[in-house]
Structures are given as C-alpha cells and as structure tokens.
Design an enzyme around this catalytic site. Structure first.
Site, PDB file in Angstrom:
ATOM      1  CG  HIS A  43      -3.098  -6.271   5.303  1.00  0.00           C
ATOM      2  ND1 HIS A  43      -3.858  -6.089   4.192  1.00  0.00           N
ATOM      3  CD2 HIS A  43      -1.824  -6.009   4.937  1.00  0.00           C
ATOM      4  CE1 HIS A  43      -3.091  -5.724   3.194  1.00  0.00           C
ATOM      5  NE2 HIS A  43      -1.849  -5.663   3.613  1.00  0.00           N
ATOM      6  CG  HIS A  87      -2.417  -2.389  -3.191  1.00  0.00           C
ATOM      7  ND1 HIS A  87      -1.904  -1.150  -3.429  1.00  0.00           N
ATOM      8  CD2 HIS A  87      -2.120  -2.650  -1.901  1.00  0.00           C
ATOM      9  CE1 HIS A  87      -1.313  -0.690  -2.343  1.00  0.00           C
ATOM     10  NE2 HIS A  87      -1.431  -1.585  -1.396  1.00  0.00           N
ATOM     11  CD  GLN A 232      -0.349   3.780   1.004  1.00  0.00           C
ATOM     12  OE1 GLN A 232       0.327   2.978   0.393  1.00  0.00           O
ATOM     13  NE2 GLN A 232      -1.318   3.419   1.813  1.00  0.00           N
ATOM     14  CG  ASP A 260       8.340  -4.264   2.177  1.00  0.00           C
ATOM     15  OD1 ASP A 260       8.006  -5.388   2.615  1.00  0.00           O
ATOM     16  OD2 ASP A 260       7.536  -3.435   1.750  1.00  0.00           O
ATOM     17  N   GLY A 524       1.831 -16.440  -0.471  1.00  0.00           N
ATOM     18  CA  GLY A 524       0.456 -16.073  -0.785  1.00  0.00           C
ATOM     19  C   GLY A 524      -0.014 -14.909   0.036  1.00  0.00           C
TER      20      GLY A 524
END
Ligand code: ADP
Ligand code: MG
Lengths: 735, 82, 231, 82
Positions: A43, A87, A232, A260, A524
């Site tokens: 990831h 996701h 979450q 972020d 990407g």
C-alpha cells in the site's frame, strides 16, 4: 526479541525483518516494527510493483507534474491535479463507510497539493445482483459516495459500474478526484528547514483502522472475519471545513509542506515528509489530539482516523495557521519540529519510542516477482464461432443487452450524486464523458473512467490497451483531446506467478497504449490481494483519463439531436465475438480472445471525430463499447429522455456474421450524426486521417430500424428500448 | 399485539462525528454541562405476536439481519404490550 | 445593488451564488461569515445551499443558531430581501422566518436532476419578470425537500398566495408524477406573509447560464435586481 | 454524572417513508408479523449535573431549542445515574 509470528502477522517476511535489524543495528521497538510493516507494505512502499510501474510514461502532450501524492498536467497557467485510489477491502466489509472514506482520502490527496477539488469519479465492480450481498454492497457504496461527496460540495460527475462473477467476495471501489490550482501555487508534501514546526490539523486520533493498512490492504481476507475495530466513519463536514481551511492556510505562504494522513496515518506522513525533504523530524505523541484515552504509542502512529493532516509551518507563523484552522473549528497543534539529522524521532512523554532514518522507512525493498502465463488461458482463448448459433430474434437480443446491468442506464446511481454543484458541469453524466468548464478561461476538461476487465482476463496486455483506447475515445466523443491518465491497478495476490503475469501484462499494455497516444500517466495506485475464498478478481487496470476541450462551446454529446440527419460509422466491424457482453448474456459464455486493437486505426478514428467536432460539423458522437454497434445506436436514440430520436440504418456494410456486426465489440468505432451538408466535409477529414468511413443511415421517426440487405432485423420503438434500459438497474437493485 | 422499541447505537469504539458536531452546537448554545453526545436510531415496531419470548427471538433476528449493522452498531430492545 | 452570501461551515453553494451574482448578474457581492453580526447595508441576502454543519442533526437545525441569524432575522423584519436556496430554505424554516418543515424525500435518496416548476405568484420581488404560471426548468439537489406543514398552515399559505413555485410536468401539470420528493401540494418554494423572504429547493444559481443547460433560474435573480432598482 | 437517553420520534400525523420502507423490507424477508415500523432518533447525552430535576429542565430546553423540531417531532427522555 520479537517473535517471528509477530512480525509475520504484520506482513513482514523473515528477510525483511533481518533487513530491519541491519538498518537499525538493533532490535526494533514495537512502534518501529509497526512503522516498518506499514511503510514496506504494498500500500505504501510498492515493493512488488515498483519495477513495473517505471514503464508508465511520464511525458505526454501536456507538461506533466508528478507530485508526492498526486500528479497532473499544466494547461496554460493552470495545474490540473488528479488521482485515483482504491477502497476495495474496506468497502467489502462496510460498503457505506468504506466508500465514503475512500472519497475522503482521494480528495485530501488533491487539496493537500494545493488544488481545489472540482470533480469526483467512481469506478465500481460487483458480483452479480442476483446475490443479495452484492445488492447490499452496491446500495451501500453508492450511499457512501453520495453521503460524502454531496456534503463536500464536490460534484461526482462520471464513473462506471460493472458486474462480473469474479467480484463475488471482493468488490472494487475505485474513486478519482480532480482539482485545479494556479500552476505556481501548488503545495509539496515535505518537511524542510531546521526548527520549522510540525503541526497536526483536523480531527482527533482514535483507534480507527489500526493495522488497517497492512491487515486490510495487503492480506487476503475471508468474509465475516472479525475486522470490526478497523472500520472508519467518514465525516464529510469536517473534511469540507478542512478543504477551506487548508486552501486558506496555503494562501498565506507560511506553509512549507503538507501531507494528508491516509493509510498508516502519522507513520506515513512523518516519515514521507521527512524523507522527501531530506530532513529529520521530531514528534511528541502526547501532543497529538486524541479521542480515546490510554492509546499506546504504536496505536497513535498506526491510527487511520480520517480527516487529519500534517503540516510543516515556518517557525514563528504557527499562531497564524492555528487561527485559520480554529476559525473553521478545527484542531491545529504543534506536535514537533524539523531537525537537522535525517531521522524520524517519535517520543512519548519525552521518551524516545522510535528512531529511524527516514529513508530506510520510505525505501521499501524491491522485489522482482516471478510470473507465469496461466495454464487455462490457451483453452479459454479458443472460440469456435461456428458453434455459436445466430439468434433468430434480434429485437429480443438487443432488448436483453439494453437491460443487462452492465449496459443499462446508470441514472439510478448518478442522480443520487450531486453532479452539478460548483456550476461547471456542462456535459452531465449520461454521455460518453462528462465535461467541466474551467471558469475564467475558454477551456473545459472532460473526464472518464474505463476498463473492461473481461477483456483483461482473456488477454491482459490487449485488454489494458483497450482500456486506455476506450477512455481516450470517450473523451474524443465529448470534444476533448485526451491528455493524461491516472490508473488504479486492481489485482490478486502478486506472490502467485499467474496473478503477477496478469499484472505485468496489464502494466505493459497501459504503458504501450499511453506512449502510442502520447498521454502521460501522472498518478495511480496499486491494489493487490483482491481475492477471497470465492476466487480472484479479473485483472482490472482502471483507467481514469482527462482531456482538454480548447473551446468550451465545442463540446459534443452522444444522443441524436434531430430528425433527418445523417448517421456515419467510423471504423470497421469485424467478426469478433470473444469477450463480448452478447456472448456472455445471450450465449452464457466467457470465451475467445479480446477484440483486436490497432492503435493506428484507433488514432485515425479518434482524430477524425475530434477534428470534425472541433469544426462544428458533428451533432452527436458516441463510441461503440459493450454491446457493440446495435447498443451504441440504441443509446444514441434514447439517452436524452427529453428528446428521443429514432433512426433507420439501411446501408450498413460489413464483412462478418450479422450478430458479430451488430453485437460484436470490435474496437475503434464511433457513430456520428450530422447535417446533410456536413457529410462530405467529415468524409474529407476521415480520408485525410485514414479512418474507415461509411454512411449507415439517417435519424428520424420513433423507432430504431436496422436493415441488413432488404431485411429489417431490428425494429424497436425508442420508448420500448428506453423503458428497458432506464429501469433495469433499479429493479435489479430493489429486487 | 406487542410493541417493541429497538435502540441502535454506534459501538463504543467507533467514532461518532455526528454526535461530536451536536455536542459542539449544544456547547455554543451554552449547555456546557454536556460531556458527550452519541447519535443512534430508535426503531419502534408493532408486532402481531402475543408471546414475548417469541417476539424476542424474532426481533433479535430482524436486528441482526436488517435493522442494525453488526460491523459498527450494537442494538438492544424493550418489549411491551399494547 | 449590494448582495451578501452567507457562509456557514458546510455551505457548499456559497461560491456558486457569489459567482453568479458577480459574474453573470454583474452586481457587487460580499461573503458574510456566519459569526458576523454586523451586516453592512446589503440590499439582498442569500442563504446558499449545502450541508451546514453536515446536516448532522436535521437540515439547517444548527446553522439557525449561528450568530449571523439574529441579524438576518432583524434584516428581514425590516423588510430586507432574503432568499434561501435549498439548505438556505431549510435554515429559514428552522429559524421560523418561513413556516413549515422539511422531511426526507420519500424515495429516501438524494436527488440531483433538472425538474420543472410553475411560477404561481409573480407579484414578488423574486418573480416579477416571470409570466403568470411560467414553467421554469431548474435543477434540484437535496435529501430533504419534502415540504411539510399542517392543514391550517397549508390553507393559510394558499390563501395568502405564499406558494410561489410548485413542481410540475414539462407542460405545467401539477401532479404526483412530477413531484420529485413528495412535497406537500407539490410545493417547491414559498414566501413569507410580508413577501420579502423566499425559500426554494431548486437552485437558480445552477441554471443561470445557457451552457449549463438552462437560463430559467436567472429570471429569479434578475427579478430581484429589478425590484431593488425600482424601489 | 447523569446519562440521558432522548427519544425523538416523528409525530403520528407525519408520514414516515423510512419506516414504511423498512416494514416492506422486513415483510419480504418473511417477518409478516410486523404491523408497523416507525423510525426515530436516539440521542444519548452525558451530563455533568447531579440533580435530576435540574437535568430534566435543561434537557427539555435542549430538545425544544435544538434537538427536536416541534413542527414534525415529539420527544421524550429518560435519565439515569452513571
Ligand atoms: N458510478 C457512476 N457514477 C457516475 N456516473 C456514472 C457511473 N456509472 C456510469 N455513469 C455514467 O453513465 C454514463 C454511461 O456510462 P458507461 O456505460 O460506462 O459509458 P461508456 O461505455 O461510454 O464508458 C456515463 O456518463 C458515465 O459517466
Ligand atoms: Mg462510451
């Protein structure tokens, strides 16, 4: 001594663990171990895909910007920043919140680059809707996207939805966001300048998604497994305030860098900001605002609580930044500072709990993975077309295709998305691509996502090329010059050579098509391990593409505009049935080879269509995709509810079986309509670019009639086709 | 006929941004005594059943299957006669 | 004429309203932060659409207590022109400047699409350029646009001509099929008794330029301008 | 510290499409015994007050002012010590 089962359950191999000890020259602490495990996961660190990703072209027609978290192109004095992300696993577990936080994450990547988000897109894939859980997933995902996106005030303007058995047990939720900034006002994601402050802004930290990064994103997971604490909850209201506050803070010029906190939260943001800035960083965890008492240092470092960011602020300007965030009722606290070494040092109550060279965290190992063509493929690619019986009832076939969930209208979905807010959407969803004007300029951008993963399953290289070609074709039909790509590569377990072979071929396919079309890949995302006990997903390299419309008044839509216009087909219909929706829906087979793609032909067809649109010669343009020419024509008739126009197709010529000509999915075909006096001009353009050109009929009436020779083989009322196409998805979902 | 009140709440470990926002709102209206707000659902159901035990079992099923999302929510209920 | 656009945390059509007044209507316009209490002499105040405070409790419920609202209520009571669009309408209902309340759309979904509305009262500051019963094509985008008021309330709205817009078919039939959210009596927009405060669910700022698909919403903005100019 | 559960329900005269939809869903899942479903809100509040009378008065205020909309909703609450 860390036990092997501990680091292994964190996703680290024995070799990787040894390497950590070599790097640290000691045993890692729990916090350090956790930090390595997420930073070296697929990831964050891309250890298994990085070599191949280098193949994707970084140059194209427009100057390309590659940022830390997203990328973009420069158009005049504007930067268009965009990125797509998956996701999938969070959505499979909790579809609404999974999709919602997906939108939240991708939008943060855009505005932390200093760009105001102007549009979102979504590419969704589920197992068949006959399965109640898949209906639940689709409903939940759409609900999550509307809940989050609508509240933010970022229009969700386009997307795609596919259904295929391979997504049973592992849906795909890919979301894309586009932002715009003045090109010299972009922000970077680094920390620099010894003594500058590190500020934490946004929501407080809780135990959300702890381990989510490595456990959720890099392991096969079984349905129903206990993953509860990792869910979450999205908070779009806070995110909206965060967008405004961040853009306001960046405008002060006091922000050195910003990132972020997405996957792997503080771990990722601290180590990557330090690493990119070639700096060190020291952070005191006690200063981090929290939602829950008694959190362990590693929990704080791993937390994936949403709507948070890390900002490097010029020394002495902290108060000003704090004031902006508190105006929007958001936390902004100094939690550390930039140091003069290259070490990320994490303290808890003054005690050092992690001390790692930033680069050793961010430079994950690189693996050259073994690959092998799957044995089943040769057999699968064989299709004896003579064994497929030609249909008797062509009307029935067309209606069936129009009602198939993949082809049917997606209006039930996009009407739940606010696709108009910001008042830029000049072509609304429902045409080949959506078009957004850029206020203050004459220009507009068009955006689309595309990938037919059945093609990629049958032939990953060609399938991936087609995904690129089709995206470009959709943009061209909307009047835009294809400009740049973001991709989201969804695959199974890369440690399995057959899966990795698919990955390798798809990446090579995307790279070659983009190079040929002179389109850069600006950003990407890779999502591996998309499998469950029910199997592995089709290889799915989703392509998000944007194009530039030079004159916002020269846009084009797919539906016929008026009666008595001439219908033109650019391209050639071949005898290709492999991988088609027709073969699957009508004959129940997924077989054969993917349709051919000749990139020269593709380019000729696209250039012809675009040139004709730009010269104002074209009334409508629509490409042929799933369902082939017949479905494309039907869509031209019915996709503007307020003004449906029929057509008579009586001069179609082809060198193939009738069902192949009408429902086969030969690539590089575009249906145009135009006034009589424009026909010869378009013919000239086609000749100049070398695109096959034929007049196939004319618009008018209340029916779609298709004649082969003298025989009418299709004769359906536009109303009837419309009913089937418009209601089908909703009735399947509500079943 | 029985009437049930079903209370569906977010699990303790799950963040509740709605509740937080409402707490802030109450705070700025001067209700400083409010320490925490959590938002849940109240589902009132009328059942054509007379036996409480049976109703209990059916309600448990309905909650698990449809009314509550076990991934993020807890539920409880109260049954009374009407 | 000076326009003010209120910004609540979570407003998201504030910039659209600002843009349309400034660049399309070409009038001076300023943002009003929700914590401001001094309103410098505005001629018209716009409460924009969006999700103030996330609409986390009820739409408009929290925004109604923003400090600026007392000043806006004053402004309205003094006859100032106020228009609430979508979330702005919901805030006006919560604050009591307009009667009634909003319920969820009966299909339980957010709905974003073009609809048609019929202009029933053209003697208002907001519709004076419309023709009687003119049909406007204008988009909606909301979760809670299902207008509700009790029987007496509805009677009094009807009696006083306070129903300015109703959802209708493209040719003007006010019927069930053309009511997107099941609003009572197809109500899409209402005005207060005094006639200076309008609330409407559809978005005029999204339909004020031909390239966006409709200019019908612009009639409302131009009507306001005309009214203010002739005062 | 007191804890209050506030129940906010739609007035009887107001239609509840969400309740209807859920009733249908339960019906098609085979729960034919369900006669009616109404959906409301459950707001759980922790109060830094020890006196129940005082809490009651404050809660009434909060509900009237912010938490419930009297045009369409009713409310009630229950207070307990924690
Ligand atoms: N999930 C979605 N979100 C928003 N718009 C969508 C979605 N799915 C499909 N659409 C829209 O529906 C239209 C048709 O989509 P699609 O059939 O995928 O087109 P194409 O075959 O030309 O790529 C497009 O305008 C597309 O953007
Ligand atoms: Mg298309």
């Amino acid at each position: 001594m860390v036990k092997p089962e501990v680091y292994r359950s964190l996703g680290l191999s024995d070799e990787e663990y040894k390497r950590i000890i070599d790097l640290l020259k000691r045993e890692p602490s729990t916090t350090e171990l956790a930090m390595f495990s997420v930073e070296w996961s697929e990831h964050c660190g891309y250890p298994r895909s990085r070599i191949l990703l280098k193949l994707l072209p970084k140059k194209g027609k427009y100057p390309t910007l590659i940022g830390e978290d997203s990328g973009g192109i420069i158009v005049d004095d504007l930067a268009i920043i965009f990125k797509m992300e998956s996701h999938n696993h969070p959505s499979q577990i909790e579809p609404k919140q999974g999709a919602a936080t997906g939108i939240g994450g991708i939008i943060r990547d855009i505005f932390t680059a200093g760009a105001r988000p102007i549009a979102s897109l979504n590419s969704l894939r589920f197992g068949p809707l006959t399965e109640p859980y898949n209906r639940y997933l689709l409903r939940g995902v759409v609900d999550g996207i509307q809940f989050y996106g609508n509240c933010l005030g970022v229009p969700t303007v386009a997307g795609e939805i596919y259904f295929d058995e391979s997504y049973n047990g592992n849906c795909l939720v890919n979301v894309m966001s586009i932002g715009v900034a003045k090109k010299d006002e972009l922000a970077r994601a680094f920390a620099r300048g010894v003594g500058n402050s590190i500020m934490y802004v946004g929501s407080s930290t809780g135990r959300d998604g702890i381990g989510g990064c490595s456990v959720l994103a890099s392991h096969e997971f079984k349905e129903g497994e206990e993953k509860r604490p990792t869910v979450q909850i999205g908070d779009p209201f806070t995110e909206k305030c965060l967008i405004e506050a961040t853009l306001e803070a960046l405008a002060t010029g006091h922000v050195v860098g910003i990132k972020d906190m997405g996957a792997a939260g503080l771990t990722c943001s601290t180590s990557e900001m330090a690493s990119v800035g070639n700096s060190g960083m020291e952070v005191e965890l006690q200063l981090v605002p929290r939602r829950e008492a008694d959190m362990e240092p590693w929990e704080i470092m791993m937390s994936e609580s949403q709507e948070r960011m890390l900002v490097c602020v010029k020394k002495g300007k902290e108060k000003e930044i704090e004031k902006i965030f508190s105006k929007w009722d958001l936390h902004a606290v100094v939690i550390g500072k930039v140091t003069d070494d290259d070490i990320v040092r994490i303290k808890d109550k003054g005690k050092v709990v992690a001390e790692i060279k930033a680069h050793s965290l961010t430079q994950a190992p690189v693996y050259d993975m073994p690959y092998k063509k799957p044995a089943y493929l040769d057999d699968l690619n064989k299709l004896d077309i003579t064994k497929i019986s030609e249909p008797k009832d062509y009307n029935g076939v067309l209606l069936k295709l129009l009602g198939s969930p993949t082809i049917s209208s997606k209006v039930w979905v996009y009407e739940q998305y606010d696709h108009m807010v910001q008042t830029n959407t000049v072509t609304l969803p429902g045409s080949d691509a959506s078009v957004l004007r850029l206020k203050g300029t004459n220009k507009a951008i068009a955006a689309t996502t595309d990938c037919n993963s059945r093609y990629c399953y049958l032939n990953p290289y060609k399938g991936a090329q087609i995904a690129v070609a089709e995206a470009a074709r959709n943009l061209v039909c909307s009047g835009a010059e294809p400009a740049a790509v973001t991709d989201c590569l969804n695959f199974g377990n890369p440690e399995r050579p057959d899966r990795f072979w698919q990955f390798k071929n798809c990446v090579e396919g995307v790279a070659s098509a983009c190079k040929f079309l002179n389109i850069s890949v600006v950003s990407g995302n890779v999502s591996f391990y998309n499998e469950s006990i029910k199997g592995v997903v089709n290889p799915t390299p989703t392509i998000g593409m944007i194009g530039i419309v030079d004159d916002a008044h020269q846009v084009c839509t797919q539906y016929f505009k008026k009666e008595k216009e001439i219908i033109i087909l650019l391209g050639i219909s071949k005898e290709e049935l492999g991988g088609s929706e027709y073969l699957k829906e009508v004959h129940g087979q997924v077989k054969g080879d993917t349709p051919d793609l000749d990139l020269w032909l593709e380019q000729a067809v696209q250039r012809t269509a675009l040139d004709a649109i730009r010269k104002g010669l074209v009334s409508s343009a629509h490409d042929c995709s799933e369902g082939g020419l017949a479905v494309a024509l039907a869509e031209c008739c019915i996709s503007n509810k307020e003004n449906m126009v029929g057509a008579v197709i009586d001069s179609l010529t082809f060198d193939a079986r009738k069902d192949a000509a009408l429902f086969g999915e030969s690539q590089s075909r575009i249906v145009l309509s135009c006034s009589k006096k424009s026909v010869h001009k378009i013919r000239d353009i086609a000749e100049r670019f070398g695109a096959p050109f034929q007049i196939i009929g004319r618009t008018g009436g209340k029916e779609l009639e298709i004649l082969v020779g003298k025989r009418k083989i299709i004769n359906l009322s536009v109303e009837g086709m419309f009913e089937r196409w418009i209601d089908s998805l909703q009735s399947l979902i509500m079943a | 006929m029985l009437k049930a009140e079903i209370y569906i709440t977010l699990k303790k470990t799950v963040a509740d941004p709605q509740g937080l926002t409402i707490k802030h709102a109450l705070d700025s209206l001067g209700y400083k005594e409010v320490e925490e707000v959590r938002i849940g659902k109240l589902v009132t159901v009328k059942l054509n059943i007379n036996d409480k035990k049976e109703a209990e079992q059916r309600l448990n099923e309905m909650c698990k299957k449809l009314l509550a999302n076990p991934i993020i929510e807890d539920y409880s209920f109260k049954i009374e006669e009407v | 004429m000076k326009f003010g656009v209120v910004v609540f945390p979570g407003s998201n059509c504030d910039q659209d309203c600002f843009y349309v007044v400034k660049d399309v209507l070409k009038q001076p316009v300023k943002y009003i932060w929700h914590k401001d209490t001094e309103l410098d002499n505005f001629d018209c105040i716009i409460l924009p659409g969006g999700f103030s405070y996330g609409d986390y409790l009820r739409t408009g419920a929290v925004a109604r207590f923003s400090p600026v609202m007392d000043s806006i209520i004053d402004f309205a009571n003094r006859g100032g022109i106020v228009i609430g669009i979508c979330n702005g309408f919901q805030i006006l209902l919560e604050s009591g400047l307009l009667p009634g309340a909003m319920l969820r759309n009966t299909n339980l979904h957010f709905i974003c699409k073009y609809v048609y509305i019929k202009t029933e009262n053209i003697k208002t500051p907001f519709t004076n350029l419309c023709k009687k019963n003119q049909i406007l094509k204008i988009p909606i985008a909301h979760n809670e646009g299902n207008y509700y008021i009790d029987d007496d309330g509805l009677k009094s709205l009807e009696k006083n001509g306070q129903i300015v817009f109703r959802y209708c078919s493209p040719d003007g039939d006010v019927n069930k099929e053309s009511n997107p959210n099941s609003a009572l009596a197809n109500i899409a927009g209402i005005i207060n008794r005094e006639g200076n405060v309008l609330g409407m669910m559809p978005h005029p700022e999204r339909s004020s330029e031909a390239e966006l698909g409709s200019e019908d919403g612009f009639l409302i903005l131009r009507s306001i301008l005309k009214w203010l100019g002739s005062k």
